[in-house]
Design a protein around this motif. Structure first.
Motif, PDB file in Angstrom:
ATOM      1  N   ASP A   1      -8.925  -7.804  -2.699  1.00 35.48           N
ATOM      2  CA  ASP A   1      -8.271  -7.349  -1.479  1.00 35.48           C
ATOM      3  C   ASP A   1      -6.801  -7.047  -1.735  1.00 35.48           C
ATOM      4  O   ASP A   1      -6.252  -7.358  -2.794  1.00 35.48           O
ATOM      5  CB  ASP A   1      -8.425  -8.372  -0.347  1.00 35.48           C
ATOM      6  N   LEU A   2      -6.179  -6.398  -0.742  1.00 38.49           N
ATOM      7  CA  LEU A   2      -4.772  -6.010  -0.794  1.00 38.49           C
ATOM      8  C   LEU A   2      -4.060  -6.545   0.433  1.00 38.49           C
ATOM      9  O   LEU A   2      -4.626  -6.569   1.529  1.00 38.49           O
ATOM     10  CB  LEU A   2      -4.624  -4.483  -0.821  1.00 38.49           C
TER      11      LEU A   2
ATOM     12  N   LEU B   1      -0.438   4.927  -2.078  1.00 42.51           N
ATOM     13  CA  LEU B   1       0.105   4.930  -0.721  1.00 42.51           C
ATOM     14  C   LEU B   1       0.545   6.345  -0.401  1.00 42.51           C
ATOM     15  O   LEU B   1       1.207   6.999  -1.219  1.00 42.51           O
ATOM     16  CB  LEU B   1       1.298   3.972  -0.605  1.00 42.51           C
ATOM     17  N   SER B   2       0.182   6.847   0.786  1.00 43.05           N
ATOM     18  CA  SER B   2       0.493   8.235   1.113  1.00 43.05           C
ATOM     19  C   SER B   2       0.685   8.405   2.611  1.00 43.05           C
ATOM     20  O   SER B   2       0.248   7.583   3.417  1.00 43.05           O
ATOM     21  CB  SER B   2      -0.617   9.176   0.614  1.00 43.05           C
ATOM     22  N   SER B   3       1.332   9.507   2.963  1.00 40.69           N
ATOM     23  CA  SER B   3       1.582   9.815   4.368  1.00 40.69           C
ATOM     24  C   SER B   3       1.872  11.305   4.501  1.00 40.69           C
ATOM     25  O   SER B   3       2.284  11.970   3.544  1.00 40.69           O
ATOM     26  CB  SER B   3       2.773   8.994   4.888  1.00 40.69           C
TER      27      SER B   3
ATOM     28  N   PHE C   1       8.314   0.924   2.011  1.00 39.14           N
ATOM     29  CA  PHE C   1       7.458  -0.062   1.361  1.00 39.14           C
ATOM     30  C   PHE C   1       8.292  -1.234   0.834  1.00 39.14           C
ATOM     31  O   PHE C   1       9.346  -1.034   0.225  1.00 39.14           O
ATOM     32  CB  PHE C   1       6.709   0.625   0.212  1.00 39.14           C
ATOM     33  N   GLU C   2       7.816  -2.458   1.053  1.00 41.48           N
ATOM     34  CA  GLU C   2       8.514  -3.633   0.559  1.00 41.48           C
ATOM     35  C   GLU C   2       7.717  -4.393  -0.503  1.00 41.48           C
ATOM     36  O   GLU C   2       8.248  -4.738  -1.550  1.00 41.48           O
ATOM     37  CB  GLU C   2       8.848  -4.583   1.717  1.00 41.48           C
ATOM     38  N   GLN C   3       6.432  -4.636  -0.261  1.00 41.42           N
ATOM     39  CA  GLN C   3       5.669  -5.475  -1.186  1.00 41.42           C
ATOM     40  C   GLN C   3       4.178  -5.235  -1.043  1.00 41.42           C
ATOM     41  O   GLN C   3       3.682  -4.954   0.046  1.00 41.42           O
ATOM     42  CB  GLN C   3       5.965  -6.956  -0.899  1.00 41.42           C
ATOM     43  N   LEU C   4       3.480  -5.333  -2.180  1.00 47.11           N
ATOM     44  CA  LEU C   4       2.023  -5.249  -2.174  1.00 47.11           C
ATOM     45  C   LEU C   4       1.462  -6.348  -3.061  1.00 47.11           C
ATOM     46  O   LEU C   4       1.869  -6.492  -4.219  1.00 47.11           O
ATOM     47  CB  LEU C   4       1.547  -3.889  -2.686  1.00 47.11           C
TER      48      LEU C   4
ATOM     49  N   GLN D   1      -3.114 -13.108  -8.724  1.00 41.23           N
ATOM     50  CA  GLN D   1      -2.354 -12.189  -7.884  1.00 41.23           C
ATOM     51  C   GLN D   1      -1.357 -11.409  -8.709  1.00 41.23           C
ATOM     52  O   GLN D   1      -0.672 -11.958  -9.576  1.00 41.23           O
ATOM     53  CB  GLN D   1      -1.610 -12.942  -6.782  1.00 41.23           C
ATOM     54  N   ARG D   2      -1.292 -10.125  -8.460  1.00 42.39           N
ATOM     55  CA  ARG D   2      -0.286  -9.255  -9.064  1.00 42.39           C
ATOM     56  C   ARG D   2       0.591  -8.717  -7.956  1.00 42.39           C
ATOM     57  O   ARG D   2       0.102  -8.291  -6.913  1.00 42.39           O
ATOM     58  CB  ARG D   2      -0.927  -8.087  -9.802  1.00 42.39           C
TER      59      ARG D   2
END
Length: 216
Positions: free
Chosen positions: A132-133, A189-191, A198-201, A213-214
């Motif tokens: 999951d993300l 990630l796209s728009s 974006f801050e963190q994934l 976790q990465r």
């Protein structure tokens, strides 16, 4: 002493035919970086320009959906008033434009944005399950779409079709289930036509019986 900054895009720059391209450059003090325009003389040819972000030391691709917006002339206008300091660039259609961070479109054309994060790989080289993300966007960010690409190797994953997708909204998002197996993975990630930050994934992967976790 001066140090070269173009090593990361040397392979792309070496293939440029200067008899068919107009190369224009400008330092953008307001945005903290460097514009490299590679505008084609052929008005029907599509092209990718480059932007160097001095804040993180990386090159980014820049593209105009409307080919008439490709810069044929560039000028740094440094007026006394802070609002009069801008990079002016002349397009093929005869208009002079500026870069405006608050703009919602490129003079009427929706702005497309896309970033590819990765690759995710197991330390042993074996396959893993991307479980999951969990993403955190800035509080004022618009919604952004996410997609996962997996493959048997990094190159295969980078060019693979999106196998799982969804959306993230402003703030900290709940975990999004992915459940895809591979030896390498990318998160896209796209728009289109939106402002996002974006801050963190966080990506949870299952490899050799352990969840790891990465963080990006």
């Amino acid at each position: 002493l001066p140090e070269p900054i173009s090593e990361d895009i040397t392979d792309k720059l070496d293939g440029i035919d200067l008899s068919k391209r107009l190369v224009r450059m400008a330092w953008n003090e307001k945005f903290g970086g460097f514009h490299l325009f590679l505008s084609p003389l052929n008005p029907t040819e599509d092209v990718v320009h480059f932007w160097y972000d001095a804040r993180n030391g990386g090159w980014w691709q820049d593209h105009f959906e409307d080919k008439d917006h490709n810069a044929l002339a560039v000028h740094t206008f440094d007026g006394d008033d802070p609002n009069d300091r801008a990079i002016l660039f002349g397009g093929r259609d005869g208009y002079i434009r500026i870069f405006d961070a608050a703009a919602n479109d490129d003079d009427g054309v929706a702005i497309k944005s896309r970033v590819l994060l990765g690759p995710l790989q197991g330390k042993t080289g074996l396959g893993f399950i991307l479980k999951d993300l969990q993403c955190t966007l800035a509080s004022g960010s618009d919604t952004v779409s996410w997609g996962v690409r997996v493959g048997v190797a990094v190159e295969a994953a980078e060019t693979a079709t999106i196998q799982a997708k969804g959306t993230f909204k402003a703030g900290r998002n709940r975990s999004q289930a992915v459940r895809r197996f591979g030896h390498a993975a990318f998160v896209e990630l796209s728009s289109v036509g939106k402002h996002w930050s974006f801050e963190q994934l966080l990506a949870a992967i299952l490899a050799q019986g352990q969840v790891r976790q990465r963080q990006f």
